[in-house]
Write a protein that holds these residues in place. Structure first.
Motif, mmCIF file in Angstrom:
data_model
loop_
_atom_site.group_PDB
_atom_site.id
_atom_site.type_symbol
_atom_site.label_atom_id
_atom_site.label_comp_id
_atom_site.label_asym_id
_atom_site.label_seq_id
_atom_site.Cartn_x
_atom_site.Cartn_y
_atom_site.Cartn_z
ATOM 1 N N ILE A 1 0.838 -1.201 0.000
ATOM 2 C CA ILE A 1 0.000 0.000 0.000
ATOM 3 C C ILE A 1 0.870 1.247 0.000
ATOM 4 O O ILE A 1 0.645 2.192 -0.757
ATOM 5 C CB ILE A 1 -0.943 0.001 1.224
ATOM 6 C CG1 ILE A 1 -2.022 -1.076 1.075
ATOM 7 C CG2 ILE A 1 -1.612 1.377 1.386
ATOM 8 C CD1 ILE A 1 -2.892 -1.245 2.310
ATOM 9 N N ARG A 2 1.908 1.248 0.850
ATOM 10 C CA ARG A 2 2.755 2.436 0.979
ATOM 11 C C ARG A 2 3.561 2.732 -0.292
ATOM 12 O O ARG A 2 3.998 3.855 -0.506
ATOM 13 C CB ARG A 2 3.694 2.282 2.171
ATOM 14 C CG ARG A 2 3.048 2.666 3.472
ATOM 15 C CD ARG A 2 2.731 4.159 3.528
ATOM 16 N NE ARG A 2 1.832 4.457 4.643
ATOM 17 C CZ ARG A 2 0.526 4.567 4.548
ATOM 18 N NH1 ARG A 2 -0.069 4.436 3.367
ATOM 19 N NH2 ARG A 2 -0.215 4.857 5.593
ATOM 20 N N GLU A 3 3.735 1.732 -1.137
ATOM 21 C CA GLU A 3 4.420 1.974 -2.413
ATOM 22 C C GLU A 3 3.564 2.799 -3.362
ATOM 23 O O GLU A 3 4.083 3.418 -4.295
ATOM 24 C CB GLU A 3 4.791 0.640 -3.060
ATOM 25 C CG GLU A 3 5.916 -0.097 -2.329
ATOM 26 C CD GLU A 3 6.180 -1.476 -2.908
ATOM 27 O OE1 GLU A 3 5.423 -1.894 -3.826
ATOM 28 O OE2 GLU A 3 7.117 -2.148 -2.439
ATOM 29 N N GLU A 4 2.250 2.822 -3.121
ATOM 30 C CA GLU A 4 1.342 3.495 -4.046
ATOM 31 C C GLU A 4 0.460 4.559 -3.414
ATOM 32 O O GLU A 4 0.011 5.477 -4.097
ATOM 33 C CB GLU A 4 0.441 2.466 -4.744
ATOM 34 C CG GLU A 4 1.204 1.446 -5.578
ATOM 35 C CD GLU A 4 0.290 0.589 -6.429
ATOM 36 O OE1 GLU A 4 -0.851 1.037 -6.702
ATOM 37 O OE2 GLU A 4 0.701 -0.512 -6.833
ATOM 38 N N LYS A 5 0.198 4.454 -2.113
ATOM 39 C CA LYS A 5 -0.780 5.345 -1.498
ATOM 40 C C LYS A 5 -0.310 5.829 -0.125
ATOM 41 O O LYS A 5 0.463 5.158 0.542
ATOM 42 C CB LYS A 5 -2.134 4.624 -1.326
ATOM 43 C CG LYS A 5 -2.764 4.154 -2.627
ATOM 44 C CD LYS A 5 -4.132 3.527 -2.388
ATOM 45 C CE LYS A 5 -4.785 3.135 -3.702
ATOM 46 N NZ LYS A 5 -6.161 2.621 -3.497
ATOM 47 N N ASN A 6 -0.852 6.993 0.284
ATOM 48 C CA ASN A 6 -0.579 7.526 1.612
ATOM 49 C C ASN A 6 -1.776 7.382 2.545
ATOM 50 O O ASN A 6 -1.825 8.018 3.601
ATOM 51 C CB ASN A 6 -0.193 9.007 1.513
ATOM 52 C CG ASN A 6 1.164 9.196 0.864
ATOM 53 O OD1 ASN A 6 2.095 8.451 1.144
ATOM 54 N ND2 ASN A 6 1.272 10.184 -0.004
ATOM 55 N N THR A 7 -2.728 6.550 2.163
ATOM 56 C CA THR A 7 -3.930 6.343 2.963
ATOM 57 C C THR A 7 -3.567 5.871 4.369
ATOM 58 O O THR A 7 -2.735 4.979 4.520
ATOM 59 C CB THR A 7 -4.832 5.287 2.285
ATOM 60 O OG1 THR A 7 -5.040 5.661 0.919
ATOM 61 C CG2 THR A 7 -6.174 5.172 2.999
ATOM 62 N N PRO A 8 -4.184 6.440 5.413
ATOM 63 C CA PRO A 8 -3.862 6.022 6.790
ATOM 64 C C PRO A 8 -4.119 4.532 7.020
ATOM 65 O O PRO A 8 -5.094 3.972 6.508
ATOM 66 C CB PRO A 8 -4.797 6.878 7.643
ATOM 67 C CG PRO A 8 -5.113 8.062 6.802
ATOM 68 C CD PRO A 8 -5.130 7.569 5.386
ATOM 69 N N ILE A 9 -3.243 3.907 7.805
ATOM 70 C CA ILE A 9 -3.345 2.484 8.128
ATOM 71 C C ILE A 9 -3.270 2.291 9.638
ATOM 72 O O ILE A 9 -2.334 2.766 10.285
ATOM 73 C CB ILE A 9 -2.205 1.675 7.478
ATOM 74 C CG1 ILE A 9 -2.244 1.788 5.949
ATOM 75 C CG2 ILE A 9 -2.276 0.201 7.903
ATOM 76 C CD1 ILE A 9 -1.026 1.192 5.265
ATOM 77 N N ILE A 10 -4.261 1.595 10.191
ATOM 78 C CA ILE A 10 -4.188 1.124 11.569
ATOM 79 C C ILE A 10 -3.916 -0.370 11.520
ATOM 80 O O ILE A 10 -4.707 -1.137 10.980
ATOM 81 C CB ILE A 10 -5.493 1.377 12.345
ATOM 82 C CG1 ILE A 10 -5.792 2.878 12.438
ATOM 83 C CG2 ILE A 10 -5.409 0.767 13.748
ATOM 84 C CD1 ILE A 10 -7.101 3.205 13.135
ATOM 85 N N MET A 11 -2.787 -0.793 12.063
ATOM 86 C CA MET A 11 -2.442 -2.211 12.082
ATOM 87 C C MET A 11 -2.923 -2.820 13.396
ATOM 88 O O MET A 11 -2.745 -2.232 14.468
ATOM 89 C CB MET A 11 -0.936 -2.393 11.920
ATOM 90 C CG MET A 11 -0.506 -3.829 11.744
ATOM 91 S SD MET A 11 1.250 -3.952 11.234
ATOM 92 C CE MET A 11 1.110 -3.630 9.475
#
Length: 223
Positions: free
Chosen positions: A67-77
């Motif tokens: 995801i981080r290679e393509e988007k800056n959308t927030p992620i909660i792991m």
């Protein structure tokens, strides 16, 4: 309406989170395996991802990385593991937050809202606070009657801190992002600029720059 993708293989947990988030006003979709979750995350547009660490097919670390290679959308792991090494690895791959199971749903909603608020602010080049406007292109801060044009690095430092309210940045992080990794300036340069900003905006009604002892700096929004 903000759209959230939950990637979670335990269907009972996914359904519970989905129902609670929908009650709180969010639109929610669920993927119950890593491959489907990754495909949906990269193909469709979402406001935020809630990503389980242990997944069949593709694990949460790999999904976060892709995801981080393509988007800056927030992620909660999210993970049942409480090991610091997993948290550090997840945040290092680009996750914005980390929660351990069993997840407190009220806390999850608070974290979701905080991340969405930060993401909205950071996506704009014009930050509008109740009494203050920061214009990235003009390097100006308007507070009161006239805009103040700040030195470039000073403005970028202020803009960065206010874009992520309450987020702690180390001096090294700020140096790398604003001055660049190859800068010959030392870390005390950050302290000098912070002190200048504090003097400029000591009576600002919207924000205050706080020193977090042993860690770095953060901007706190005033009520």
């Amino acid at each position: 309406m903000s759209k959230i993708l939950i990637i979670e293989d335990e269907e009972a947990i996914a359904d519970l989170e989905k129902d609670y988030l929908e009650l709180c006003g969010f639109e929610v979709e669920v993927a119950t395996d890593g491959e489907t979750g990754l495909e949906k995350a990269l193909k469709d547009e979402y406001s935020l991802f809630i990503l389980d660490l242990m997944l069949p097919g593709v694990d949460g670390f790999e999904i976060c990385k892709k995801i981080r290679e393509e988007k800056n959308t927030p992620i909660i792991m999210v993970s049942a593991k409480k090991d610091d090494i997993d948290k550090i690895r997840g945040l290092g791959l680009g996750a914005d937050d980390y929660m351990t199971k069993p997840v407190n749903l009220d806390e999850m909603v608070l974290r979701v809202r905080a991340l969405l608020r930060r993401s909205h602010i950071a996506s704009n080049k014009r930050l509008t606070l109740p009494h203050t406007i920061l214009d990235y292109d003009a390097l100006t801060v308007t507070w009161g009657d006239d805009p103040q044009m700040l030195p470039q690095k000073e403005f970028f430092l202020l803009f960065k801190l206010i874009s992520y309210p309450n987020k702690i940045f180390t001096r090294m992080q700020l140096m790398d992002e604003i001055w660049g990794r190859n800068s010959e300036s030392d870390l005390q340069t950050i302290d000098v600029h912070i002190n200048r900003l504090r003097r400029r905006f000591e009576n600002n009604p919207d924000f205050e720059i706080i020193t977090v002892r042993g860690l770095g700096y953060k901007a706190v929004m005033k009520e």
